[in-house]
Scaffold this motif. Sequence first.
Motif, short mmCIF file in Angstrom:
data_model
loop_
_atom_site.label_atom_id
_atom_site.label_comp_id
_atom_site.label_asym_id
_atom_site.label_seq_id
_atom_site.Cartn_x
_atom_site.Cartn_y
_atom_site.Cartn_z
N TYR A 76 0.84 -1.19 0.00
CA TYR A 76 0.00 0.00 0.00
C TYR A 76 0.88 1.24 0.00
N GLU A 77 0.40 2.29 -0.66
CA GLU A 77 1.04 3.60 -0.58
C GLU A 77 0.23 4.42 0.42
N VAL A 78 0.90 5.08 1.34
CA VAL A 78 0.22 5.83 2.40
C VAL A 78 0.49 7.32 2.23
N PHE A 79 -0.59 8.10 2.21
CA PHE A 79 -0.50 9.55 2.16
C PHE A 79 -1.29 10.10 3.33
N ARG A 80 -0.69 11.02 4.07
CA ARG A 80 -1.31 11.59 5.26
C ARG A 80 -1.62 13.08 5.06
N PHE A 81 -2.75 13.47 5.60
CA PHE A 81 -3.15 14.87 5.64
C PHE A 81 -3.37 15.24 7.10
N GLY A 82 -3.02 16.46 7.44
CA GLY A 82 -3.35 16.97 8.77
C GLY A 82 -4.79 17.42 8.81
N HIS A 83 -5.44 17.20 9.93
CA HIS A 83 -6.84 17.60 10.11
C HIS A 83 -7.06 19.05 9.71
N ASP A 84 -6.15 19.93 10.11
CA ASP A 84 -6.32 21.35 9.85
C ASP A 84 -6.31 21.67 8.35
N GLU A 85 -5.64 20.85 7.54
CA GLU A 85 -5.61 21.07 6.09
C GLU A 85 -6.99 20.87 5.47
N LEU A 86 -7.79 20.02 6.08
CA LEU A 86 -9.07 19.64 5.48
C LEU A 86 -10.29 20.14 6.24
N GLU A 87 -10.05 20.91 7.28
CA GLU A 87 -11.15 21.34 8.15
C GLU A 87 -12.15 22.25 7.43
N HIS A 88 -11.66 23.12 6.57
CA HIS A 88 -12.54 24.10 5.90
C HIS A 88 -12.60 23.77 4.41
N LEU A 89 -13.80 23.60 3.90
CA LEU A 89 -14.02 23.18 2.52
C LEU A 89 -13.32 24.09 1.51
N ASP A 90 -13.35 25.41 1.74
CA ASP A 90 -12.74 26.34 0.78
C ASP A 90 -11.23 26.15 0.68
N GLN A 91 -10.58 25.64 1.72
CA GLN A 91 -9.15 25.34 1.68
C GLN A 91 -8.90 23.90 1.24
N ALA A 92 -9.77 23.00 1.65
CA ALA A 92 -9.57 21.58 1.37
C ALA A 92 -9.78 21.25 -0.10
N ARG A 93 -10.77 21.85 -0.71
CA ARG A 93 -11.10 21.52 -2.11
C ARG A 93 -9.91 21.72 -3.05
N PRO A 94 -9.25 22.90 -3.06
CA PRO A 94 -8.10 23.04 -3.99
C PRO A 94 -6.93 22.13 -3.62
N LEU A 95 -6.71 21.92 -2.33
CA LEU A 95 -5.63 21.02 -1.91
C LEU A 95 -5.89 19.61 -2.42
N LEU A 96 -7.09 19.11 -2.23
CA LEU A 96 -7.41 17.75 -2.67
C LEU A 96 -7.43 17.64 -4.19
N ARG A 97 -7.89 18.66 -4.85
CA ARG A 97 -7.88 18.65 -6.32
C ARG A 97 -6.43 18.55 -6.83
N GLN A 98 -5.55 19.34 -6.26
CA GLN A 98 -4.13 19.30 -6.66
C GLN A 98 -3.52 17.94 -6.33
N PHE A 99 -3.79 17.44 -5.13
CA PHE A 99 -3.24 16.15 -4.73
C PHE A 99 -3.73 15.03 -5.64
N LEU A 100 -5.03 14.96 -5.86
CA LEU A 100 -5.59 13.87 -6.67
C LEU A 100 -5.14 13.97 -8.12
N THR A 101 -5.01 15.18 -8.63
CA THR A 101 -4.49 15.34 -9.99
C THR A 101 -3.08 14.78 -10.08
N GLY A 102 -2.24 15.12 -9.13
CA GLY A 102 -0.87 14.59 -9.11
C GLY A 102 -0.83 13.09 -8.90
N LEU A 103 -1.68 12.59 -8.01
CA LEU A 103 -1.73 11.16 -7.74
C LEU A 103 -2.15 10.38 -8.99
#
Length: 114
Positions: A76-103
């Motif tokens: 398995y490949e493991v990727f970790r996010f800190g709770h604070d990175e994903l707590e607010h949708l307006d911050q989490a959405r672009p972060l996850l979009r960038q991460f998933l695009t790269g992944l």
Amino acid sequence: MPKVWLHWDHKTVRERGPDALLRFRMDFLLLLPHGPRIVLEVDGSQHYTSHGGQRPDSTKYAEMVAGDRDLKLAGYEVFRFGHDELEHLDQARPLLRQFLTGLFRLYEVAVPSA
């Protein structure tokens, strides 16, 4: 947060039997085409502190990284996010979009255009 239990991963069961990795659980499991198994973890302070988040706890942290090693050795490949990175949708959405695009680029997963 609900967890995914690893023994539900059909590839692990097929390769290692129904009792493989029963003690492990994860926040999210992505089973990508062509076999990559991606674990996504969202870590709050309970993963590395004790006494209600007041004190660093090196034992808890050691258990967490040992679990990551075990997962990686099991394929398995493991990727970790800190709770604070994903707590607010307006911050989490672009972060996850960038991460998933790269992944998906890394693992050559075609993403249909919207």
